[in-house]
Design an enzyme around this catalytic site. Structure first.
Site, PDB file in Angstrom:
ATOM      1  N   CYS A 135     -16.370 -30.642 -11.439  1.00  0.00           N
ATOM      2  CA  CYS A 135     -15.835 -29.344 -11.037  1.00  0.00           C
ATOM      3  C   CYS A 135     -16.332 -29.007  -9.632  1.00  0.00           C
ATOM      4  O   CYS A 135     -17.537 -29.060  -9.364  1.00  0.00           O
ATOM      5  CB  CYS A 135     -16.246 -28.259 -12.029  1.00  0.00           C
ATOM      6  SG  CYS A 135     -15.778 -26.584 -11.546  1.00  0.00           S
ATOM      7  N   CYS A 163     -14.643 -21.982 -15.023  1.00  0.00           N
ATOM      8  CA  CYS A 163     -14.663 -21.441 -13.659  1.00  0.00           C
ATOM      9  C   CYS A 163     -13.307 -20.873 -13.270  1.00  0.00           C
ATOM     10  O   CYS A 163     -13.212 -19.783 -12.690  1.00  0.00           O
ATOM     11  CB  CYS A 163     -15.094 -22.526 -12.671  1.00  0.00           C
ATOM     12  SG  CYS A 163     -16.827 -23.034 -12.822  1.00  0.00           S
ATOM     13  N   CYS A 172      20.604   8.730  -4.587  1.00  0.00           N
ATOM     14  CA  CYS A 172      20.573   8.238  -3.208  1.00  0.00           C
ATOM     15  C   CYS A 172      19.377   7.298  -3.058  1.00  0.00           C
ATOM     16  O   CYS A 172      18.258   7.650  -3.426  1.00  0.00           O
ATOM     17  CB  CYS A 172      20.451   9.413  -2.241  1.00  0.00           C
ATOM     18  SG  CYS A 172      20.159   8.930  -0.517  1.00  0.00           S
ATOM     19  N   CYS A 231      20.252  13.627   3.809  1.00  0.00           N
ATOM     20  CA  CYS A 231      19.201  13.811   2.820  1.00  0.00           C
ATOM     21  C   CYS A 231      18.412  15.082   3.115  1.00  0.00           C
ATOM     22  O   CYS A 231      18.125  15.400   4.276  1.00  0.00           O
ATOM     23  CB  CYS A 231      18.241  12.609   2.832  1.00  0.00           C
ATOM     24  SG  CYS A 231      19.018  11.041   2.421  1.00  0.00           S
ATOM     25  N   CYS A 278     -10.737  43.463  21.263  1.00  0.00           N
ATOM     26  CA  CYS A 278     -11.873  42.908  20.552  1.00  0.00           C
ATOM     27  C   CYS A 278     -11.443  42.183  19.290  1.00  0.00           C
ATOM     28  O   CYS A 278     -10.256  42.043  19.022  1.00  0.00           O
ATOM     29  CB  CYS A 278     -12.868  44.026  20.230  1.00  0.00           C
ATOM     30  SG  CYS A 278     -12.177  45.257  19.081  1.00  0.00           S
TER      31      CYS A 278
END
Length: 514
Positions: free
Chosen positions: A226, A252, A343, A356, A423
């Site tokens: 392997c 594995c 649509c 749309c 102010c």
């Protein structure tokens, strides 16, 4: 005497060959033996085929490593081996009858030159020398077999069931693999040569299927290292990626597949060998992971595949979500399950040639996209949403952005209030509510300036924050500007018996004790 020799020979063969290669049974003192001859093919061997009736067709090639075995059925006479030769039949699913007949004659020749126990000699010849004897080297010519199959198939398709069955049997038993150039002599075909073919089945596909099956069997018999955990394991506990042939242990690769599927990376699950681009097959994944995980893999793979297909759009209904095939030139699609016509652009009910509709949540994104788009992209967006609608959105959105940046909402009626002068104590022009421009808090109508005088307020001493510049005045106009606002400041801060006066140096307000 002959019986003892036969029994000894059979016992010896049983010890030499495995059960797949040799079996026998004894009936009434006679031995009936069956040999499966696995032929040894040269490296890079391939088969070629084409329909000889179509000269313009190109020759097809398929690489093979294994061929279906020849089958030798043998019956030992009572006086074998002292007098009589064994009686036999030789079967194949891919050799032509002419070639099988040649092999039968060769077996006769080997007996004539030996006149003793011959079964092992026959087996060795068929296994190691048969292909060379038939002049088959690095490729197997299947043209005649394939052409005969195509003829038979056409007859099966164009005739009645009874007629086609009779003609196909006749074709298979006498004509399959015949030379097309000239008829064979009546005695050219040995009666002991048997073509074991499946009527109507493609002989090329039979060989391909057997080759794959045999490769799998041989793979399980060997040992491999392997490349992930570097342990040696038998092929029974390994899996191999094709066509790269990189081999890993199943444990594995199982973990590798599970991680990929749980991450949602179901497309292009490649061989884990570095730089290798060959992908795992769905069957390979199915064999290693649990059924639940494979169902997830299958579902994700289907979904991601459909997402990449330009002619597939999902039904927008939440309870449906069925993949719908759409015409690329059409803006409408109809779900075959719930019959919802929508649509394909905005996913709303189909609205024909009307542009749309755009939700408020999309307006800012759409505005940014439209302003930065190329000429072609702008034209596409105008076709989808309408040029006038996009212009209105631009105007409205820009107005809204300006209002958001330059006004605050009244805490009572939510009216947008713009501050032009003065102010930070504001009075709503719509409902008259006092509020602070800086923090938006509603002010006490009895004492609105207390918010700016309270030391615990976050706006303490910030009545003119943002109105009076921090820098010193540079000219007479700036001086007058400061003086005007400070005068108002003094007036607004007068309360009870206390007065604040303005220091001429613009530095601070001081409490007047005089």
């Amino acid at each position: 005497m002959d019986y003892e020799k036969q029994k000894d020979e059979v016992t010896a063969l049983e010890s030499i060959y495995n059960e797949e290669e040799f079996t026998y049974r004894e009936e009434n003192g006679r031995f009936n033996c069956t040999f499966k001859i696995l032929l040894s093919l040269p490296a890079n061997c391939h088969l070629t085929y084409k329909d000889l009736r179509h000269e313009a067709d190109s020759v097809q090639k398929v690489q093979i490593s294994y061929l279906p075995p020849l089958t030798l059925h043998v019956t030992l006479p009572e006086d074998y081996p002292s007098v009589s030769a064994p009686t036999f039949t030789l079967c194949s699913s891919w050799l032509r009858l002419v070639a099988l007949s040649k092999l039968c004659k060769k077996l006769d020749s080997l007996w004539e030159s030996s006149k003793q126990e011959i079964l092992f000699t026959w087996m060795e010849f068929l296994q190691d020398e048969a292909l060379e004897f038939l002049k088959i080297k690095d490729y197997l010519d299947m043209d005649h077999v394939y052409t005969s199959y195509k003829k038979t198939l056409e007859k099966l398709q164009g005739s009645q069931v009874n007629r086609e069955t009779n003609e196909s049997n006749k074709q298979c038993n006498s004509g399959l693999g015949k030379e097309s150039s000239a008829p064979k002599k009546p005695n050219a075909i040995d009666k002991r040569a048997i073509l074991d073919c499946a009527i109507g089945r493609n002989p090329i596909q039979v060989l391909i299927d057997y080759n794959e099956k045999r490769k799998h069997i041989e793979f399980k018999k060997n040992f491999y290292t392997c490349n992930i955990c570097f342990t040696d394991k038998s092929g029974e506990h390994c899996t191999q990626f094709l066509p790269c042939t990189h081999t890993f242990c199943k444990d594995c690769i199982r973990n590798y597949f599970e991680v990929k599927i749980k991450e949602g990376s179901v497309q292009n699950i490649c061989c884990p060998e570095g730089q290798c681009k060959f992908e795992a097959t769905p069957n390979q994944i199915k064999d290693l992971v649990s059924s639940e995980l494979f169902s997830k893999y299958d579902s994700l793979l289907l979904s991601t595949t459909l997402d990449t297909m330009m002619d597939i759009v999902y039904c927008p209904r939440r309870h449906c979500q069925y993949p719908v095939t759409r015409d690329p030139d059409d803006t409408m699609a109809k779900c075959p399950v719930c019959q919802y016509a929508f649509c394909v652009r905005c996913k709303m009910v189909y609205h024909g040639i009307e542009p749309c509709k755009i939700s408020s949540a999309e307006k800012q994104r759409l505005l940014n996209e439209y302003q930065s788009a190329s000429i072609e992209k702008k034209a596409e967006m105008e076709q989808r949403y309408g040029k006038r609608q996009l212009q209105i959105i631009m105007e409205n959105t820009m107005s809204e952005n300006w209002i958001n940046d330059n006004s605050h909402n009244c805490p009572h009626c939510k009216t947008a209030i713009e501050k032009l002068d003065g102010c930070n104590k504001m009075t709503c022009s719509h409902c008259g509510t006092y509020f602070c421009w800086l923090c938006g808090s509603r002010l006490n109508p009895e004492a609105p300036y207390l918010h700016f005088r309270n030391p615990e307020s976050k706006c303490f001493n910030m009545l003119y924050r943002g109105v009076i510049p921090d820098d010193e005045p540079d000219d007479e106009d700036d001086f007058n500007f400061h003086a005007e606002y400070l005068e108002n400041y003094l007036y607004e801060y007068m309360y009870e018996d206390e007065e604040y006066i303005y220091d001429e140096d613009f530095e601070e307000l001081v409490f007047d004790d005089d």
